[in-house]
Scaffold this motif. Structure first.
Motif, PDB file in Angstrom:
ATOM      1  N   LEU A 126      30.182  16.813  56.800  1.00 35.23           N
ATOM      2  CA  LEU A 126      28.734  16.751  56.613  1.00 35.23           C
ATOM      3  C   LEU A 126      28.083  17.881  57.408  1.00 35.23           C
ATOM      4  O   LEU A 126      28.644  18.346  58.402  1.00 35.23           O
ATOM      5  CB  LEU A 126      28.202  15.404  57.086  1.00 35.23           C
ATOM      6  N   PRO A 127      26.917  18.327  57.002  1.00 34.79           N
ATOM      7  CA  PRO A 127      26.253  19.414  57.755  1.00 34.79           C
ATOM      8  C   PRO A 127      26.019  19.069  59.220  1.00 34.79           C
ATOM      9  O   PRO A 127      26.054  19.946  60.077  1.00 34.79           O
ATOM     10  CB  PRO A 127      24.929  19.604  57.019  1.00 34.79           C
ATOM     11  N   SER A 128      25.813  17.798  59.529  1.00 30.05           N
ATOM     12  CA  SER A 128      25.568  17.400  60.916  1.00 30.05           C
ATOM     13  C   SER A 128      26.815  17.509  61.788  1.00 30.05           C
ATOM     14  O   SER A 128      26.713  17.529  63.012  1.00 30.05           O
ATOM     15  CB  SER A 128      25.030  15.967  60.960  1.00 30.05           C
ATOM     16  N   GLU A 129      27.996  17.592  61.185  1.00 31.59           N
ATOM     17  CA  GLU A 129      29.246  17.699  61.945  1.00 31.59           C
ATOM     18  C   GLU A 129      29.595  19.134  62.304  1.00 31.59           C
ATOM     19  O   GLU A 129      30.457  19.372  63.140  1.00 31.59           O
ATOM     20  CB  GLU A 129      30.400  17.096  61.141  1.00 31.59           C
ATOM     21  N   ILE A 130      28.936  20.096  61.685  1.00 30.59           N
ATOM     22  CA  ILE A 130      29.263  21.503  61.903  1.00 30.59           C
ATOM     23  C   ILE A 130      28.546  22.018  63.149  1.00 30.59           C
ATOM     24  O   ILE A 130      27.328  21.908  63.278  1.00 30.59           O
ATOM     25  CB  ILE A 130      28.869  22.351  60.673  1.00 30.59           C
ATOM     26  N   GLY A 131      29.328  22.582  64.077  1.00 29.82           N
ATOM     27  CA  GLY A 131      28.755  23.156  65.287  1.00 29.82           C
ATOM     28  C   GLY A 131      28.246  24.564  65.046  1.00 29.82           C
ATOM     29  O   GLY A 131      27.070  24.850  65.187  1.00 29.82           O
ATOM     30  N   HIS A 132      29.150  25.459  64.687  1.00 28.77           N
ATOM     31  CA  HIS A 132      28.781  26.844  64.390  1.00 28.77           C
ATOM     32  C   HIS A 132      29.839  27.466  63.483  1.00 28.77           C
ATOM     33  O   HIS A 132      30.855  26.861  63.192  1.00 28.77           O
ATOM     34  CB  HIS A 132      28.596  27.662  65.674  1.00 28.77           C
ATOM     35  N   LEU A 133      29.563  28.699  63.066  1.00 30.75           N
ATOM     36  CA  LEU A 133      30.469  29.425  62.180  1.00 30.75           C
ATOM     37  C   LEU A 133      30.924  30.704  62.864  1.00 30.75           C
ATOM     38  O   LEU A 133      30.143  31.354  63.555  1.00 30.75           O
ATOM     39  CB  LEU A 133      29.760  29.832  60.885  1.00 30.75           C
ATOM     40  N   LYS A 134      32.175  31.052  62.645  1.00 29.18           N
ATOM     41  CA  LYS A 134      32.678  32.359  63.059  1.00 29.18           C
ATOM     42  C   LYS A 134      33.018  33.101  61.777  1.00 29.18           C
ATOM     43  O   LYS A 134      33.827  32.635  60.987  1.00 29.18           O
ATOM     44  CB  LYS A 134      33.910  32.224  63.934  1.00 29.18           C
ATOM     45  N   LEU A 135      32.369  34.233  61.579  1.00 24.50           N
ATOM     46  CA  LEU A 135      32.594  35.046  60.386  1.00 24.50           C
ATOM     47  C   LEU A 135      33.425  36.258  60.777  1.00 24.50           C
ATOM     48  O   LEU A 135      32.960  37.114  61.534  1.00 24.50           O
ATOM     49  CB  LEU A 135      31.265  35.487  59.784  1.00 24.50           C
ATOM     50  N   PHE A 136      34.634  36.315  60.304  1.00 25.53           N
ATOM     51  CA  PHE A 136      35.522  37.438  60.565  1.00 25.53           C
ATOM     52  C   PHE A 136      35.431  38.369  59.364  1.00 25.53           C
ATOM     53  O   PHE A 136      35.955  38.068  58.296  1.00 25.53           O
ATOM     54  CB  PHE A 136      36.954  36.947  60.787  1.00 25.53           C
ATOM     55  N   GLU A 137      34.735  39.483  59.551  1.00 21.86           N
ATOM     56  CA  GLU A 137      34.479  40.406  58.461  1.00 21.86           C
ATOM     57  C   GLU A 137      35.286  41.686  58.671  1.00 21.86           C
ATOM     58  O   GLU A 137      35.590  42.062  59.789  1.00 21.86           O
ATOM     59  CB  GLU A 137      32.990  40.738  58.392  1.00 21.86           C
ATOM     60  N   SER A 138      35.561  42.347  57.567  1.00 23.18           N
ATOM     61  CA  SER A 138      36.305  43.597  57.605  1.00 23.18           C
ATOM     62  C   SER A 138      35.353  44.749  57.356  1.00 23.18           C
ATOM     63  O   SER A 138      34.489  44.669  56.495  1.00 23.18           O
ATOM     64  CB  SER A 138      37.393  43.576  56.538  1.00 23.18           C
ATOM     65  N   TYR A 139      35.488  45.803  58.131  1.00 27.20           N
ATOM     66  CA  TYR A 139      34.674  46.981  57.859  1.00 27.20           C
ATOM     67  C   TYR A 139      35.497  48.074  57.214  1.00 27.20           C
ATOM     68  O   TYR A 139      35.094  49.228  57.166  1.00 27.20           O
ATOM     69  CB  TYR A 139      33.966  47.496  59.116  1.00 27.20           C
ATOM     70  N   GLY A 140      36.652  47.689  56.695  1.00 27.64           N
ATOM     71  CA  GLY A 140      37.480  48.636  55.965  1.00 27.64           C
ATOM     72  C   GLY A 140      36.741  49.144  54.744  1.00 27.64           C
ATOM     73  O   GLY A 140      35.841  48.502  54.222  1.00 27.64           O
ATOM     74  N   ASP A 141      37.138  50.297  54.282  1.00 28.01           N
ATOM     75  CA  ASP A 141      36.430  50.947  53.188  1.00 28.01           C
ATOM     76  C   ASP A 141      37.100  50.608  51.861  1.00 28.01           C
ATOM     77  O   ASP A 141      38.008  51.294  51.431  1.00 28.01           O
ATOM     78  CB  ASP A 141      36.400  52.454  53.425  1.00 28.01           C
ATOM     79  N   LEU A 190      28.813  28.792  49.942  1.00 28.91           N
ATOM     80  CA  LEU A 190      28.695  27.543  50.696  1.00 28.91           C
ATOM     81  C   LEU A 190      27.354  27.417  51.414  1.00 28.91           C
ATOM     82  O   LEU A 190      27.205  26.580  52.305  1.00 28.91           O
ATOM     83  CB  LEU A 190      29.837  27.459  51.717  1.00 28.91           C
ATOM     84  N   SER A 191      26.379  28.217  51.032  1.00 27.77           N
ATOM     85  CA  SER A 191      25.093  28.233  51.742  1.00 27.77           C
ATOM     86  C   SER A 191      24.363  26.891  51.795  1.00 27.77           C
ATOM     87  O   SER A 191      23.676  26.622  52.781  1.00 27.77           O
ATOM     88  CB  SER A 191      24.179  29.309  51.169  1.00 27.77           C
ATOM     89  N   PRO A 192      24.463  26.009  50.784  1.00 22.56           N
ATOM     90  CA  PRO A 192      23.734  24.742  50.918  1.00 22.56           C
ATOM     91  C   PRO A 192      24.158  23.905  52.127  1.00 22.56           C
ATOM     92  O   PRO A 192      23.339  23.194  52.697  1.00 22.56           O
ATOM     93  CB  PRO A 192      24.080  23.996  49.619  1.00 22.56           C
ATOM     94  N   ILE A 193      25.402  24.016  52.531  1.00 21.06           N
ATOM     95  CA  ILE A 193      25.851  23.213  53.668  1.00 21.06           C
ATOM     96  C   ILE A 193      25.847  24.010  54.972  1.00 21.06           C
ATOM     97  O   ILE A 193      25.764  23.433  56.053  1.00 21.06           O
ATOM     98  CB  ILE A 193      27.250  22.610  53.412  1.00 21.06           C
ATOM     99  N   LEU A 194      25.898  25.335  54.885  1.00 27.20           N
ATOM    100  CA  LEU A 194      25.976  26.166  56.088  1.00 27.20           C
ATOM    101  C   LEU A 194      24.622  26.705  56.531  1.00 27.20           C
ATOM    102  O   LEU A 194      24.536  27.394  57.535  1.00 27.20           O
ATOM    103  CB  LEU A 194      26.939  27.343  55.846  1.00 27.20           C
ATOM    104  N   LYS A 195      23.574  26.363  55.808  1.00 26.83           N
ATOM    105  CA  LYS A 195      22.228  26.864  56.106  1.00 26.83           C
ATOM    106  C   LYS A 195      21.775  26.369  57.477  1.00 26.83           C
ATOM    107  O   LYS A 195      21.910  25.204  57.815  1.00 26.83           O
ATOM    108  CB  LYS A 195      21.264  26.380  55.031  1.00 26.83           C
ATOM    109  N   GLY A 196      21.283  27.304  58.290  1.00 25.33           N
ATOM    110  CA  GLY A 196      20.740  26.946  59.595  1.00 25.33           C
ATOM    111  C   GLY A 196      21.762  26.846  60.701  1.00 25.33           C
ATOM    112  O   GLY A 196      21.407  26.515  61.832  1.00 25.33           O
ATOM    113  N   LYS A 197      23.005  27.133  60.448  1.00 20.16           N
ATOM    114  CA  LYS A 197      24.046  27.057  61.470  1.00 20.16           C
ATOM    115  C   LYS A 197      24.178  28.405  62.165  1.00 20.16           C
ATOM    116  O   LYS A 197      24.029  29.460  61.555  1.00 20.16           O
ATOM    117  CB  LYS A 197      25.397  26.665  60.857  1.00 20.16           C
ATOM    118  N   ARG A 198      24.456  28.342  63.458  1.00 19.27           N
ATOM    119  CA  ARG A 198      24.641  29.565  64.247  1.00 19.27           C
ATOM    120  C   ARG A 198      25.882  30.298  63.756  1.00 19.27           C
ATOM    121  O   ARG A 198      26.930  29.698  63.518  1.00 19.27           O
ATOM    122  CB  ARG A 198      24.797  29.212  65.720  1.00 19.27           C
TER     123      ARG A 198
END
Length: 175
Positions: A100-115, A147-155
């Protein structure tokens, strides 16, 4: 449509990167052998010439290994997004977890800057629950906009690297 299903999209060009690594490794072996046989006193010159090739070979091998890790992590995972009652259901073939959205603390986004591909394929989301548990969702399954409907507003904590290795307790020494 109130429910969306996301499943892992397998890479179809991994065989290409494997063949490239084998081919480049063969070329390096031939160049090194000819350099040692022809110039026994000038091996250092051959090694200096080969250093860019060794970097490229190392990168090609990393591409193949990382893709295998991503497929192990997300290959049998199904992510279900229920928009009616906002919740995320993650089914990995054995267990089924509802978040549930209330159970989510925060998100870590591991992104690539490769070309471009294949480097941009090494992106994933780590959903950290308030209990401390982490759930990893590779970008080949779903991304943050899916997944934006559930991840909206999370750090969100963003980490950018050339290629991101999936960090799980099975492939890290210190969790």
């Amino acid at each position: 449509m109130n429910t969306q299903y996301f499943k892992y999209k397998k890479h179809t060009d991994t065989w290409f990167w494997t063949i490239c690594a084998i081919f480049l490794g063969g070329i390096l072996a031939v160049i090194l052998a000819k350099g040692i046989i022809g110039n026994p006193n000038q091996i250092w010159k051959v090694l200096l010439v080969l250093s860019p090739f060794i970097f490229i070979l190392f990168t090609l091998i990393r591409i193949v290994i990382y893709r295998q890790a991503y497929e192990r992590e997300g290959g049998n995972k199904i992510v279900i997004l229920d928009k009616e009652i906002p919740k995320l259901i993650i089914h990995d073939g054995i267990t089924k977890k509802e978040i549930l959205p209330s159970e989510i603390g925060h998100l870590k986004l591991f992104e690539s800057y490769g070309d471009g591909p294949p480097f941009t394929d090494f992106t994933y989301i780590e959903i950290v629950l308030k209990t401390g548990e982490s759930i990893i969702i590779p970008d080949r399954i779903a991304n943050t906009s899916d997944l934006s409907p559930i991840l909206k507003g999370k750090r969100r904590i963003r980490k950018k690297r050339f290629m991101n290795r999936i960090k799980t307790p099975s492939n890290t020494v210190n969790n």
